[in-house]
Scaffold this motif. Structure first.
Motif, PDB file in Angstrom:
ATOM      1  N   LYS A 119       0.843  -1.213   0.000  1.00  0.00           N
ATOM      2  CA  LYS A 119       0.000   0.000   0.000  1.00  0.00           C
ATOM      3  C   LYS A 119       0.871   1.254   0.000  1.00  0.00           C
ATOM      4  CE  LYS A 119      -4.033   2.234   1.282  1.00  0.00           C
ATOM      5  NZ  LYS A 119      -3.652   3.585   0.888  1.00  0.00           N
ATOM      6  N   ILE A 120       1.946   1.230   0.773  1.00  0.00           N
ATOM      7  CA  ILE A 120       2.862   2.371   0.804  1.00  0.00           C
ATOM      8  C   ILE A 120       3.444   2.583  -0.598  1.00  0.00           C
ATOM      9  CG2 ILE A 120       5.015   3.299   1.743  1.00  0.00           C
ATOM     10  CD1 ILE A 120       4.401   1.585   4.289  1.00  0.00           C
ATOM     11  N   THR A 121       3.856   1.495  -1.249  1.00  0.00           N
ATOM     12  CA  THR A 121       4.397   1.594  -2.604  1.00  0.00           C
ATOM     13  C   THR A 121       3.393   2.246  -3.545  1.00  0.00           C
ATOM     14  OG1 THR A 121       5.721  -0.407  -2.275  1.00  0.00           O
ATOM     15  CG2 THR A 121       5.387   0.301  -4.536  1.00  0.00           C
ATOM     16  N   GLN A 122       2.144   1.808  -3.485  1.00  0.00           N
ATOM     17  CA  GLN A 122       1.108   2.368  -4.356  1.00  0.00           C
ATOM     18  C   GLN A 122       0.886   3.852  -4.067  1.00  0.00           C
ATOM     19  OE1 GLN A 122      -0.038   0.554  -6.971  1.00  0.00           O
ATOM     20  NE2 GLN A 122       1.519  -0.808  -6.147  1.00  0.00           N
ATOM     21  N   ASP A 123       0.868   4.224  -2.789  1.00  0.00           N
ATOM     22  CA  ASP A 123       0.661   5.632  -2.423  1.00  0.00           C
ATOM     23  C   ASP A 123       1.834   6.498  -2.876  1.00  0.00           C
ATOM     24  OD1 ASP A 123      -1.744   4.906  -1.274  1.00  0.00           O
ATOM     25  OD2 ASP A 123      -0.997   4.964   0.790  1.00  0.00           O
ATOM     26  N   VAL A 124       3.058   6.015  -2.666  1.00  0.00           N
ATOM     27  CA  VAL A 124       4.249   6.775  -3.055  1.00  0.00           C
ATOM     28  C   VAL A 124       4.308   6.930  -4.573  1.00  0.00           C
ATOM     29  CG1 VAL A 124       6.784   6.716  -3.100  1.00  0.00           C
ATOM     30  CG2 VAL A 124       5.551   6.211  -0.973  1.00  0.00           C
ATOM     31  N   ARG A 125       3.879   5.898  -5.299  1.00  0.00           N
ATOM     32  CA  ARG A 125       3.906   5.954  -6.771  1.00  0.00           C
ATOM     33  C   ARG A 125       2.999   7.034  -7.346  1.00  0.00           C
ATOM     34  NH1 ARG A 125       4.039  -0.448  -8.328  1.00  0.00           N
ATOM     35  NH2 ARG A 125       6.295  -0.673  -8.114  1.00  0.00           N
ATOM     36  N   ARG A 126       2.087   7.551  -6.558  1.00  0.00           N
ATOM     37  CA  ARG A 126       1.263   8.668  -7.042  1.00  0.00           C
ATOM     38  C   ARG A 126       2.116   9.913  -7.248  1.00  0.00           C
ATOM     39  NH1 ARG A 126      -2.906   8.695  -2.549  1.00  0.00           N
ATOM     40  NH2 ARG A 126      -2.935  10.878  -3.082  1.00  0.00           N
ATOM     41  N   ALA A 127       3.275   9.982  -6.550  1.00  0.00           N
ATOM     42  CA  ALA A 127       4.143  11.149  -6.672  1.00  0.00           C
ATOM     43  C   ALA A 127       5.481  10.822  -7.335  1.00  0.00           C
ATOM     44  CB  ALA A 127       4.411  11.741  -5.284  1.00  0.00           C
ATOM     45  N   ILE A 128       6.010   9.635  -7.020  1.00  0.00           N
ATOM     46  CA  ILE A 128       7.355   9.257  -7.464  1.00  0.00           C
ATOM     47  C   ILE A 128       7.312   7.818  -7.957  1.00  0.00           C
ATOM     48  CG2 ILE A 128       9.737   8.848  -6.713  1.00  0.00           C
ATOM     49  CD1 ILE A 128       9.249  10.831  -4.426  1.00  0.00           C
ATOM     50  N   GLU A 129       7.933   7.558  -9.090  1.00  0.00           N
ATOM     51  CA  GLU A 129       8.019   6.175  -9.561  1.00  0.00           C
ATOM     52  C   GLU A 129       9.059   5.445  -8.716  1.00  0.00           C
ATOM     53  OE1 GLU A 129       7.092   2.805 -11.088  1.00  0.00           O
ATOM     54  OE2 GLU A 129       5.966   4.610 -11.557  1.00  0.00           O
ATOM     55  N   ILE A 130       8.632   4.375  -8.056  1.00  0.00           N
ATOM     56  CA  ILE A 130       9.501   3.647  -7.144  1.00  0.00           C
ATOM     57  C   ILE A 130       9.151   2.167  -7.195  1.00  0.00           C
ATOM     58  CG2 ILE A 130       7.950   4.036  -5.188  1.00  0.00           C
ATOM     59  CD1 ILE A 130      10.381   4.161  -3.369  1.00  0.00           C
ATOM     60  N   SER A 131      10.170   1.336  -7.078  1.00  0.00           N
ATOM     61  CA  SER A 131       9.933  -0.105  -7.040  1.00  0.00           C
ATOM     62  C   SER A 131       9.913  -0.562  -5.582  1.00  0.00           C
ATOM     63  CB  SER A 131      11.040  -0.848  -7.790  1.00  0.00           C
ATOM     64  OG  SER A 131      12.268  -0.699  -7.103  1.00  0.00           O
ATOM     65  N   GLU A 132       9.315  -1.713  -5.360  1.00  0.00           N
ATOM     66  CA  GLU A 132       9.299  -2.251  -3.999  1.00  0.00           C
ATOM     67  C   GLU A 132      10.718  -2.524  -3.518  1.00  0.00           C
ATOM     68  OE1 GLU A 132       6.403  -5.305  -3.070  1.00  0.00           O
ATOM     69  OE2 GLU A 132       5.122  -4.556  -4.670  1.00  0.00           O
ATOM     70  N   SER A 133      11.612  -2.902  -4.418  1.00  0.00           N
ATOM     71  CA  SER A 133      12.996  -3.175  -4.018  1.00  0.00           C
ATOM     72  C   SER A 133      13.723  -1.906  -3.567  1.00  0.00           C
ATOM     73  CB  SER A 133      13.763  -3.849  -5.149  1.00  0.00           C
ATOM     74  OG  SER A 133      13.857  -3.008  -6.268  1.00  0.00           O
ATOM     75  N   THR A 134      13.259  -0.751  -4.003  1.00  0.00           N
ATOM     76  CA  THR A 134      13.805   0.526  -3.534  1.00  0.00           C
ATOM     77  C   THR A 134      13.134   0.943  -2.231  1.00  0.00           C
ATOM     78  OG1 THR A 134      14.266   1.234  -5.794  1.00  0.00           O
ATOM     79  CG2 THR A 134      14.127   2.962  -4.130  1.00  0.00           C
TER      80      THR A 134
END
Length: 104
Positions: free
Chosen positions: A29-44
């Motif tokens: 869920k954190i990954t999905q929320d952060v992706r609204r602003a910044i493209e990020i992978s779970e491994s990051t």
């Protein structure tokens, strides 16, 4: 996005995402929320979460969901203080960049 994301900005966005959930939230869920602003992978993301936990900005607890443990992250008072600092600094920084780019 063509702009590089620094560690402080990533920390700020992660803390903001976690702070929106009073009972805590889990990594996906954190990954999905952060992706609204910044493209990020779970491994990051997961090393960031571990570092913020080590710095006592986040705390964790596990909960069984469908027979599997899910790790939840919750912001601490330390984390709230850090997030408030990031918000204050971001306000100044973004205003200055907008001025230079001619948007204000």
């Amino acid at each position: 996005m063509v702009f590089n994301t620094g560690a402080a900005l990533l920390d700020a966005v992660v803390l903001a995402a976690v702070s929106r959930e009073n009972q805590g939230t889990y990594g996906y869920k954190i990954t999905q929320d952060v992706r609204r602003a910044i493209e990020i992978s779970e491994s990051t993301l997961y090393p960031v979460l571990r570092r913020l936990q080590k710095e006592e900005c986040l705390e964790t607890y596990d909960m069984a969901i469908d027979g599997r443990n899910r790790r939840y992250y919750k912001i601490t008072e330390n984390g709230r203080a850090q997030l408030n600092l990031y918000k204050s600094e971001w306000s100044i920084y973004s205003r200055r960049i907008s001025e230079i780019l001619g948007e204000v």
